[in-house]
Design a protein around this motif. Structure first.
Motif, PDB file in Angstrom:
ATOM      1  N   GLU A  83       0.942  -1.257   0.294  1.00  0.00           N
ATOM      2  CA  GLU A  83      -0.699   0.103  -0.109  1.00  0.00           C
ATOM      3  C   GLU A  83       0.767   1.378  -0.409  1.00  0.00           C
ATOM      4  O   GLU A  83       1.949   1.613   0.855  1.00  0.00           O
ATOM      5  N   PRO A  84       0.515   1.904  -1.090  1.00  0.00           N
ATOM      6  CA  PRO A  84       1.626   3.257  -1.106  1.00  0.00           C
ATOM      7  C   PRO A  84       0.824   3.939  -0.011  1.00  0.00           C
ATOM      8  O   PRO A  84       0.504   5.026   0.170  1.00  0.00           O
ATOM      9  N   GLU A  85       2.343   4.897   0.631  1.00  0.00           N
ATOM     10  CA  GLU A  85       2.390   6.192   1.412  1.00  0.00           C
ATOM     11  C   GLU A  85       1.486   7.258   1.253  1.00  0.00           C
ATOM     12  O   GLU A  85       1.586   7.099  -0.466  1.00  0.00           O
ATOM     13  N   ASP A  86       1.224   7.752   1.243  1.00  0.00           N
ATOM     14  CA  ASP A  86      -0.030   9.199   0.868  1.00  0.00           C
ATOM     15  C   ASP A  86       1.607   9.543   0.490  1.00  0.00           C
ATOM     16  O   ASP A  86       1.851  10.557   0.944  1.00  0.00           O
ATOM     17  N   TRP A  87       1.667  10.111  -0.669  1.00  0.00           N
ATOM     18  CA  TRP A  87       2.476  10.397  -1.932  1.00  0.00           C
ATOM     19  C   TRP A  87       2.655  12.238  -1.776  1.00  0.00           C
ATOM     20  O   TRP A  87       4.277  12.762  -1.068  1.00  0.00           O
ATOM     21  N   SER A  88       0.953  12.687  -0.925  1.00  0.00           N
ATOM     22  CA  SER A  88       1.679  14.162  -1.534  1.00  0.00           C
ATOM     23  C   SER A  88       2.550  14.291   0.544  1.00  0.00           C
ATOM     24  O   SER A  88       3.033  15.197   1.247  1.00  0.00           O
ATOM     25  N   ALA A  89       2.157  13.414   1.661  1.00  0.00           N
ATOM     26  CA  ALA A  89       2.618  13.605   3.041  1.00  0.00           C
ATOM     27  C   ALA A  89       4.583  13.011   2.695  1.00  0.00           C
ATOM     28  O   ALA A  89       5.277  13.713   3.583  1.00  0.00           O
ATOM     29  N   GLN A  90       5.282  12.959   1.872  1.00  0.00           N
ATOM     30  CA  GLN A  90       6.385  12.801   2.030  1.00  0.00           C
ATOM     31  C   GLN A  90       6.962  14.369   1.258  1.00  0.00           C
ATOM     32  O   GLN A  90       7.908  14.162   1.992  1.00  0.00           O
ATOM     33  N   TRP A  91       6.285  14.891   1.494  1.00  0.00           N
ATOM     34  CA  TRP A  91       6.546  16.938   0.696  1.00  0.00           C
ATOM     35  C   TRP A  91       5.997  18.087   2.117  1.00  0.00           C
ATOM     36  O   TRP A  91       6.980  18.096   1.631  1.00  0.00           O
ATOM     37  N   VAL A  92       5.977  17.635   3.011  1.00  0.00           N
ATOM     38  CA  VAL A  92       5.489  18.590   4.050  1.00  0.00           C
ATOM     39  C   VAL A  92       6.170  17.598   5.581  1.00  0.00           C
ATOM     40  O   VAL A  92       5.727  16.456   5.484  1.00  0.00           O
ATOM     41  N   LEU A  93       6.468  18.282   6.084  1.00  0.00           N
ATOM     42  CA  LEU A  93       6.555  18.145   7.795  1.00  0.00           C
ATOM     43  C   LEU A  93       5.804  17.920   8.284  1.00  0.00           C
ATOM     44  O   LEU A  93       4.249  18.227   8.067  1.00  0.00           O
ATOM     45  N   ALA A  94       5.413  16.403   8.786  1.00  0.00           N
ATOM     46  CA  ALA A  94       3.925  16.174   9.987  1.00  0.00           C
ATOM     47  C   ALA A  94       4.155  17.112  10.976  1.00  0.00           C
ATOM     48  O   ALA A  94       5.584  17.793  11.237  1.00  0.00           O
ATOM     49  N   ASP A  95       2.949  16.809  12.001  1.00  0.00           N
ATOM     50  CA  ASP A  95       2.834  17.756  13.038  1.00  0.00           C
ATOM     51  C   ASP A  95       4.204  17.338  14.435  1.00  0.00           C
ATOM     52  O   ASP A  95       3.826  15.888  14.504  1.00  0.00           O
ATOM     53  N   GLY A  96       4.827  18.133  14.629  1.00  0.00           N
ATOM     54  CA  GLY A  96       5.423  17.394  16.061  1.00  0.00           C
ATOM     55  C   GLY A  96       7.395  17.545  14.899  1.00  0.00           C
ATOM     56  O   GLY A  96       8.057  17.467  15.351  1.00  0.00           O
ATOM     57  N   GLU A  97       7.293  17.488  13.430  1.00  0.00           N
ATOM     58  CA  GLU A  97       8.354  16.896  12.893  1.00  0.00           C
ATOM     59  C   GLU A  97       9.650  17.501  12.567  1.00  0.00           C
ATOM     60  O   GLU A  97       8.410  18.922  12.690  1.00  0.00           O
ATOM     61  N   THR A  98      10.340  18.039  12.647  1.00  0.00           N
ATOM     62  CA  THR A  98      11.046  19.483  12.202  1.00  0.00           C
ATOM     63  C   THR A  98      12.091  18.415  11.099  1.00  0.00           C
ATOM     64  O   THR A  98      12.077  17.276  10.806  1.00  0.00           O
ATOM     65  N   LEU A  99      13.092  19.746  10.914  1.00  0.00           N
ATOM     66  CA  LEU A  99      14.040  19.299  10.047  1.00  0.00           C
ATOM     67  C   LEU A  99      14.996  17.996  10.183  1.00  0.00           C
ATOM     68  O   LEU A  99      15.825  17.455   9.767  1.00  0.00           O
ATOM     69  N   ALA A 100      15.667  18.873  11.671  1.00  0.00           N
ATOM     70  CA  ALA A 100      16.698  17.865  12.433  1.00  0.00           C
ATOM     71  C   ALA A 100      15.675  16.055  12.446  1.00  0.00           C
ATOM     72  O   ALA A 100      16.980  15.672  11.611  1.00  0.00           O
ATOM     73  N   ASP A 101      14.598  15.918  12.028  1.00  0.00           N
ATOM     74  CA  ASP A 101      13.754  14.692  12.550  1.00  0.00           C
ATOM     75  C   ASP A 101      14.411  13.964  10.602  1.00  0.00           C
ATOM     76  O   ASP A 101      15.106  13.154  11.022  1.00  0.00           O
ATOM     77  N   VAL A 102      14.367  15.538  10.103  1.00  0.00           N
ATOM     78  CA  VAL A 102      14.068  14.278   8.638  1.00  0.00           C
ATOM     79  C   VAL A 102      15.388  14.918   8.269  1.00  0.00           C
ATOM     80  O   VAL A 102      15.860  12.907   7.305  1.00  0.00           O
ATOM     81  N   LEU A 103      16.143  15.511   8.955  1.00  0.00           N
ATOM     82  CA  LEU A 103      18.075  14.945   8.053  1.00  0.00           C
ATOM     83  C   LEU A 103      18.380  13.560   8.718  1.00  0.00           C
ATOM     84  O   LEU A 103      19.455  13.285   8.575  1.00  0.00           O
ATOM     85  N   ALA A 104      17.714  13.623  10.104  1.00  0.00           N
ATOM     86  CA  ALA A 104      18.141  12.300  11.010  1.00  0.00           C
ATOM     87  C   ALA A 104      17.980  10.667  10.477  1.00  0.00           C
ATOM     88  O   ALA A 104      18.420  10.155   9.686  1.00  0.00           O
ATOM     89  N   ASP A 105      16.419  11.043   9.931  1.00  0.00           N
ATOM     90  CA  ASP A 105      16.408   9.762   8.725  1.00  0.00           C
ATOM     91  C   ASP A 105      16.973   9.633   7.403  1.00  0.00           C
ATOM     92  O   ASP A 105      17.101   8.366   7.453  1.00  0.00           O
ATOM     93  N   TYR A 106      17.110  10.896   7.102  1.00  0.00           N
ATOM     94  CA  TYR A 106      18.235  10.512   5.642  1.00  0.00           C
ATOM     95  C   TYR A 106      19.328  10.339   5.410  1.00  0.00           C
ATOM     96  O   TYR A 106      19.739   9.326   4.917  1.00  0.00           O
ATOM     97  N   GLU A 107      19.758  10.390   6.758  1.00  0.00           N
ATOM     98  CA  GLU A 107      21.356   9.873   7.192  1.00  0.00           C
ATOM     99  C   GLU A 107      21.248   8.405   7.364  1.00  0.00           C
ATOM    100  O   GLU A 107      22.114   7.564   7.172  1.00  0.00           O
ATOM    101  N   GLN A 108      20.078   7.575   8.459  1.00  0.00           N
ATOM    102  CA  GLN A 108      19.919   6.447   8.484  1.00  0.00           C
ATOM    103  C   GLN A 108      20.006   6.029   7.138  1.00  0.00           C
ATOM    104  O   GLN A 108      19.832   4.794   6.994  1.00  0.00           O
ATOM    105  N   VAL A 109      18.816   5.987   6.161  1.00  0.00           N
ATOM    106  CA  VAL A 109      18.550   5.474   4.172  1.00  0.00           C
ATOM    107  C   VAL A 109      19.623   5.464   4.087  1.00  0.00           C
ATOM    108  O   VAL A 109      19.829   4.600   3.443  1.00  0.00           O
ATOM    109  N   ALA A 110      20.335   6.787   3.806  1.00  0.00           N
ATOM    110  CA  ALA A 110      21.941   6.891   3.135  1.00  0.00           C
ATOM    111  C   ALA A 110      22.775   5.719   3.434  1.00  0.00           C
ATOM    112  O   ALA A 110      23.612   5.330   2.428  1.00  0.00           O
TER     113      ALA A 110
END
Length: 174
Positions: A83-110
């Motif tokens: 089941e695909p993730e809501d495509w539009s959700a991957q373009w915005v920060l969720a409530d409580g999500e920060t740029l630091a959170d997104v960068l930390a996730d990106y580091e793990q993915v990388a």
């Protein structure tokens, strides 16, 4: 601030092809991370052009895209049939999500992708699912997937550079 440079490969036993892939991925990821360096969450989520794109949204999307293609390398077509993730959700920060959170996730993915580049058979190939954006019967090797991740990261780094320059004049290069 100076623009990032690609780090030297750390694993001497790597083939030149794998070392090139890792170096190129690191370089373009570094450009993207540099573009958001020093931003507040408010700045990172501000629309600075006519598009809906934001800097935090671009980083989040690039991480989600890389994660999805790494899953494809490991699990094949099944990774794209869930089941695909809501495509539009991957373009915005969720409530409580920060740029630091997104960068930390990106580091793990990388880190996960880099490990796959180091270890997976680059000729390993899987059929792509039927979709309007894939040719019928298309197959992708791990090598081609990693090249696609490089292209995706580089393209979105360019988008991010335009947004950052519109925000405060900072340029990644030039």
């Amino acid at each position: 601030m100076t623009a990032p440079t690609a780090p030297a490969p750390t694993a001497p036993a790597l083939s030149p092809e794998r070392a090139d892939l890792l170096e190129t991925l690191a370089l373009h990821r570094g450009f993207l991370r540099y573009t958001v360096q020093g931003l507040t969450d408010e700045q990172a989520t501000r629309r600075t052009t006519a598009s809906e794109l934001t800097l935090a949204g671009i980083v989040k999307h690039v991480a989600a895209t890389e994660r999805g293609w790494a899953d494809f390398v490991v699990r094949g077509t099944a990774a794209m049939e869930q089941e695909p993730e809501d495509w539009s959700a991957q373009w915005v920060l969720a409530d409580g999500e920060t740029l630091a959170d997104v960068l930390a996730d990106y580091e793990q993915v990388a880190a996960r992708t880099d490990e796959l580049v180091r270890t997976v058979d680059l000729d390993l190939a899987h059929p792509l699912p039927e979709a309007p954006w894939f040719p019928p019967g298309a197959v992708r090797s791990a090598r081609r997937v990693f090249l696609h991740v490089v292209a995706e990261t580089a393209q979105h780094s360019g988008h991010a550079d335009v947004l950052r320059e519109s925000l405060d004049g900072q340029k990644t290069m030039g």
